[in-house]
Write a protein that holds these residues in place. Structure first.
Motif, short mmCIF file in Angstrom:
data_model
loop_
_atom_site.label_atom_id
_atom_site.label_comp_id
_atom_site.label_asym_id
_atom_site.label_seq_id
_atom_site.Cartn_x
_atom_site.Cartn_y
_atom_site.Cartn_z
N ALA A 1 0.82 -1.21 0.00
CA ALA A 1 0.00 0.00 0.00
C ALA A 1 0.85 1.26 0.00
N SER A 2 2.07 1.16 0.50
CA SER A 2 2.89 2.36 0.62
C SER A 2 3.70 2.63 -0.65
N ALA A 3 3.59 1.73 -1.66
CA ALA A 3 4.41 1.91 -2.86
C ALA A 3 3.97 3.14 -3.63
N GLN A 4 4.93 3.73 -4.31
CA GLN A 4 4.62 4.93 -5.08
C GLN A 4 3.78 4.56 -6.29
N GLY A 5 2.68 5.24 -6.49
CA GLY A 5 1.82 4.93 -7.63
C GLY A 5 2.05 5.88 -8.77
N GLU A 6 1.90 7.16 -8.50
CA GLU A 6 2.05 8.17 -9.55
C GLU A 6 3.51 8.61 -9.62
N PHE A 7 3.98 8.74 -10.81
CA PHE A 7 5.32 9.28 -10.98
C PHE A 7 5.19 10.66 -11.58
N PRO A 8 5.99 11.61 -11.12
CA PRO A 8 5.83 12.98 -11.61
C PRO A 8 6.08 13.07 -13.12
N VAL A 9 5.19 13.75 -13.80
CA VAL A 9 5.32 13.90 -15.25
C VAL A 9 6.15 15.15 -15.52
N PRO A 10 7.24 15.02 -16.28
CA PRO A 10 8.05 16.21 -16.56
C PRO A 10 7.30 17.19 -17.47
N GLU A 11 7.59 18.45 -17.29
CA GLU A 11 6.96 19.49 -18.11
C GLU A 11 7.96 19.98 -19.15
N PRO A 12 7.48 20.27 -20.36
CA PRO A 12 8.40 20.85 -21.34
C PRO A 12 8.77 22.27 -20.95
N GLY A 13 10.04 22.57 -20.88
CA GLY A 13 10.50 23.89 -20.48
C GLY A 13 11.09 24.66 -21.64
N ALA A 14 11.70 25.78 -21.32
CA ALA A 14 12.23 26.65 -22.38
C ALA A 14 13.47 26.05 -23.03
N HIS A 15 14.24 25.29 -22.29
CA HIS A 15 15.46 24.72 -22.86
C HIS A 15 15.52 23.21 -22.70
N ASP A 16 14.80 22.67 -21.74
CA ASP A 16 14.91 21.25 -21.43
C ASP A 16 13.65 20.84 -20.69
N LEU A 17 13.54 19.56 -20.37
CA LEU A 17 12.41 19.12 -19.57
C LEU A 17 12.60 19.57 -18.13
N GLU A 18 11.48 19.84 -17.46
CA GLU A 18 11.52 20.23 -16.06
C GLU A 18 10.75 19.22 -15.23
N PRO A 19 11.32 18.51 -14.31
CA PRO A 19 12.75 18.44 -14.03
C PRO A 19 13.45 17.52 -15.04
N PRO A 20 14.74 17.68 -15.25
CA PRO A 20 15.43 16.84 -16.24
C PRO A 20 15.57 15.39 -15.79
N VAL A 21 15.33 15.10 -14.54
CA VAL A 21 15.45 13.73 -14.05
C VAL A 21 14.64 13.59 -12.77
N ASN A 22 14.09 12.39 -12.56
CA ASN A 22 13.37 12.13 -11.31
C ASN A 22 14.34 11.44 -10.36
N ARG A 23 14.76 12.19 -9.36
CA ARG A 23 15.82 11.68 -8.48
C ARG A 23 15.36 10.47 -7.67
N LEU A 24 14.07 10.28 -7.53
CA LEU A 24 13.59 9.14 -6.73
C LEU A 24 13.88 7.81 -7.42
#
Lengths: 212, 392, 224
Positions: free
Chosen positions: A172-195
């Motif tokens: 039950a405690s497992a992560q379900g949703e993973f953050p979706v990166p947003e397109p930014g002005a120069h790169d994706l935001e965030p460029p990496v999911n540190r988790l």
């Protein structure tokens, strides 16, 4: 309490089948892995070839390619993930129901492959979502994809139903949703999911451990 | 940009070919659908933003770039030869023809000759590529029409045989990386020609089988005839090439026009369509497969012995003199061109791929407007694109 | 079909005062090109399509020419007044100077034209038409040729996306390949990648350089 395997065989000869709930459950799960009908690039053609008459992925209970992520268990990242496509890949992964598995097929999905230095190429999908099996190759042969399937089946079969190692859908405690990166002005935001990609900064020369 | 500026080209009296604007009664009642980038019908990552009035398409905007892998930028940072494996990954169904187009452009730039045996090998591999590409294209088209499985299985069965040949020749099924500037990389392995002859001899039977299944099929005729019609004038102006163009009746095949390679030596015809609809495109692919088999039947027995690489070509330290060249061939998808600018260094200053798949999609909107949304999938499938080439 | 030089004469005859130049191509391909001024491009294009028969635009692309800085050593001789032996005289003096010259760069749009009307019986090299912007930074506008050849529609969008040439008169000039929020023009030769270097087990060449830069950057941050 597991039954000794020799005893099981002997009993089987007499027409008595003994199993554990864990084995039965995983036997069912591993033989009906339904992949999502989802192709990205060159590797997708080899993925299609794998499902065709010669290689016949149906033998592994995985011929049912579902067009909807809601009905799929397995996402085969078959090809280059570009920065423009990465948010959609993560979103599709979020839409899949547990238990869900990911195969990163080919050099591009693993690390960006030959296109790694490109400005629009994601340097490996495991920067955003956890990957279960990596297949090297450019593109991997259909046999390699079959091997990845068998590896995944072994992985599923070995999962206990309780304890630390249990699959995520029983946790039950497992992560379900993973953050979706947003397109930014120069790169994706965030460029990496540190988790999921806890690799250290490049100062560390020693080989780091794989992403989760 | 203001509307006045947008129209300036039209107002100045230039005859332009633009998609019709469909008048809608209630703009706010339109249903806007984003087909893709993950959509089972788009064979890859492609998006169409469609506006629907009921079932009818009133607007369609293709959105590209989901597989933009920066091929051109990478090529400008590496040597000429190092770009050859990247060309395999453009149109990943037809790596042999991609290799050839790139090699041809470099040969024009550096003035290299190709030995006779290599020319024959190029023709043989290119025509094999054409057969497997057209077979797969028909298979995918039928898949989209709802004929799930059978035609595509037939096509891939044949394709596997041809891929085996490529693997024996180059070491890889799909990414052959086989051509070199001024020839080919390795000579034919032992027994390859005999094996190829055998497979080519069986191809007409396969095409017959496919035709028996599809050509007279009532469902195919009902769904494909008169759908997605393209006019020859628009096709020429929009730079549409390949099967798409010839289905409208324009006789333009780069193999015949440019006389590149040794295509002059073979007798083959260029099939032409009449209506420019989906059915004509399907039929043309079948006929082109037959013509390819004809070329193969002529080329295989004629192939001479000899070297396979121009002795003047240097695999290492290749530096063409400053200048530029545009080379093009008739790839299975259409006219595939490479434009190279050399500044005398080991890397190209500018490296450009003219992708037939992208330019053939220019008129997607024109073909789809006013049609049912179910036909959009079919029209899109009949263009026969590969996303690796569209976005590069 | 006519060669580029013949076409140049024909065009100058048909449209007096048109700003055209021939750019020769020294490579064995010998595909010479016509350089047309931006203000005349549209009418030249219409002439080429409707009169000269180039009804098919095969390829349209951009090229980025950077500012070129050349240094040259120039010897100049001047008459200088000098005191020689206490008497003022005019003497020739040769001075060697280093002259820096900056050739301004530009963005270029290149079109390859063929004739389909000619059919398969008249093989001809492509006619290369080029247009140049005034500079690389603010004056990057060119007329769109997509009203003349629809084939240029997506390709001009691609040039706008990757090189940043603004095509006036294009009916739908948006980014083609990169996402809409993106601000750079990545095919320009001075484009800098986003700094997404993370980890490379065996860095070499360029990558090694970047890894070391990162190392230095992190060390500097750590010191702060």
């Amino acid at each position: 309490m597991a039954v000794e395997s020799n005893l099981k065989i002997e009993l089987g000869k007499q027409g008595v089948f003994v199993t554990t709930l864990n084995e039965l459950y995983n036997w069912g799960r591993r033989n009906s892995v339904w992949p999502m009908q989802f192709g990205l690039a060159c590797c997708a053609i080899e993925m299609i070839a794998t499902t065709m008459a010669r290689y016949d992925l149906a033998r592994f209970g995985a011929e049912v390619f579902r067009p909807s992520p809601r009905q799929a268990d397995l996402m085969i990242i078959s090809g280059t993930v570009t920065k423009k496509m990465a948010p959609q890949v993560v979103r599709l992964y979020n839409q899949m129901a547990e238990p869900r598995y990911v195969i990163a097929m080919g050099a591009c999905a693993i690390s960006g492959g030959p296109f790694k230095q490109g400005y629009n190429v994601l340097k490996g999908i495991d920067r955003y979502i956890p990957v279960d099996v990596h297949i090297p190759g450019c593109p991997p042969r259909p046999e390699a994809l079959i091997h990845a399937f068998m590896t995944l089946q072994k992985k599923i079969a070995a999962q206990p139903l309780t304890g630390e190692e249990r699959p995520r859908h029983l946790d039950a405690s497992a992560q379900g949703e993973f953050p979706v990166p947003e397109p930014g002005a120069h790169d994706l935001e965030p460029p990496v999911n540190r988790l999921v990609w806890p690799l250290p900064a490049p100062t560390v020369a020693a080989p780091a451990k794989e992403g989760a | 940009m203001t509307t006045a500026e947008m129209k300036s080209g039209i107002d100045s009296g230039i005859k332009s070919y633009l998609p019709p604007v469909i008048e809608v009664e209630a703009e706010n009642e339109l249903l806007e659908v984003a087909m893709g980038p993950h959509h089972p019908s788009t064979h890859g990552v492609f998006r169409m933003d469609v506006a629907l009035d009921g079932e009818r398409v009133v607007r369609l905007k293709p959105v590209f770039g989901y597989l933009h892998r920066n091929h051109e930028k990478l090529a400008e940072g590496t040597t000429y030869l190092a770009s050859m494996p990247y060309t395999d990954r453009l149109d990943y169904f037809c790596s042999m023809t991609n290799n050839w187009a790139y090699a041809l452009a470099v040969e024009k730039l550096a003035g290299l000759e190709v030995p006779e045996r290599a020319e024959y090998i190029r023709v043989i591999t290119a025509e094999l590529t054409r057969v497997q590409n057209h077979a797969s294209a028909i298979g995918f088209l039928m898949q989209e029409m709802g004929a799930s499985g059978t035609p595509l299985m037939y096509a891939f069965r044949e394709r596997e045989k041809i891929l085996d040949l490529f693997e024996a020749l180059s070491g890889s099924r799909m990414m052959c990386n086989y051509m070199r500037f001024g020839g080919c990389r390795v000579d034919l392995p032992e027994g390859w020609l005999e094996r190829t002859k055998k497979i080519v001899a069986e191809l007409p039977r396969f095409i017959d089988e496919m035709e028996a299944l599809l050509t007279g099929n009532e469902i195919l005729m009902a769904r494909a005839q008169g759908v997605g019609v393209l006019s020859p004038e628009l096709a020429v102006n929009a730079g549409v090439t390949g099967v798409m163009l010839r289905a409208t009746g324009v006789n333009y095949d780069v193999r015949k026009v440019d006389h590149y390679g040794i295509y002059d030596r073979f007798s083959f015809r260029v099939p032409l369509g009449e209506h420019g609809d989906i059915y004509d495109r399907y039929m043309l692919r079948v006929l082109e497969m037959r013509e390819s088999v004809k070329i193969l039947e002529q080329a295989l027995p004629q192939i001479p012995d000899g070297p396979i690489l121009d002795p003047k070509s240097k695999p290492r330290g290749f530096r063409p003199k400053p200048g530029e060249a545009y080379g093009r061939i008739e790839a299975p998808k259409g006219e595939l061109g490479f434009y190279l600018i050399s500044d005398g260094s080991g890397n190209p200053y500018r490296y450009r791929v003219r992708p037939p798949s992208l330019i053939n999609l220019t008129i997607l909107e024109d073909m789809c407007l006013g049609q049912n949304v179910a036909d959009v999938v079919l029209i899109f499938g009949s263009v026969d694109i590969v996303l690796g080439e569209v976005d590069r | 079909m006519k060669s580029a030089a013949e076409l140049l004469d024909e065009l100058q005859g048909a449209m007096p005062g048109v700003k055209l130049a021939l750019a020769t191509n020294p490579s064995p391909s010998a595909q010479h090109s016509l350089v047309v001024a931006a203000e005349d491009a549209l009418r030249v294009a219409v002439y080429l399509r409707d009169v000269a028969g180039y009804d098919y635009c095969s390829n349209a692309t951009g090229v980025d020419w950077l500012d070129k800085e050349t240094t040259e050593k120039v010897k100049t001789t001047r008459r200088v007044k000098k005191e020689v032996d206490g008497v003022e005289q005019e003497v020739d003096e040769t001075v060697e100077e280093t002259v820096k010259r900056v050739e301004p760069g530009c963005l270029e749009a290149v079109y390859h034209l063929y004739s389909m009307r000619q059919g398969p019986h008249d093989p001809h090299p492509p006619l290369v038409l080029r247009m140049r912007t005034a500079n690389r930074t603010d004056r990057v506008e060119l007329p769109s040729l997509s009203p003349v050849w629809r084939a240029a529609e997506f390709q001009e969008r691609e040039i706008f996306d990757l090189y940043g040439i603004v095509f006036k008169g294009h009916r739908d000039l948006r980014r083609l390949l990169m996402w809409d929020e993106f601000e750079d023009h990545p095919m320009r030769r001075d484009y800098v990648d986003p700094d997404d270097f993370e980890y490379e087990p065996t860095p070499h060449d360029e990558v090694l350089k970047r890894a070391e830069e990162h190392r230095a950057k992190l060390a500097a941050e750590g010191a702060r």
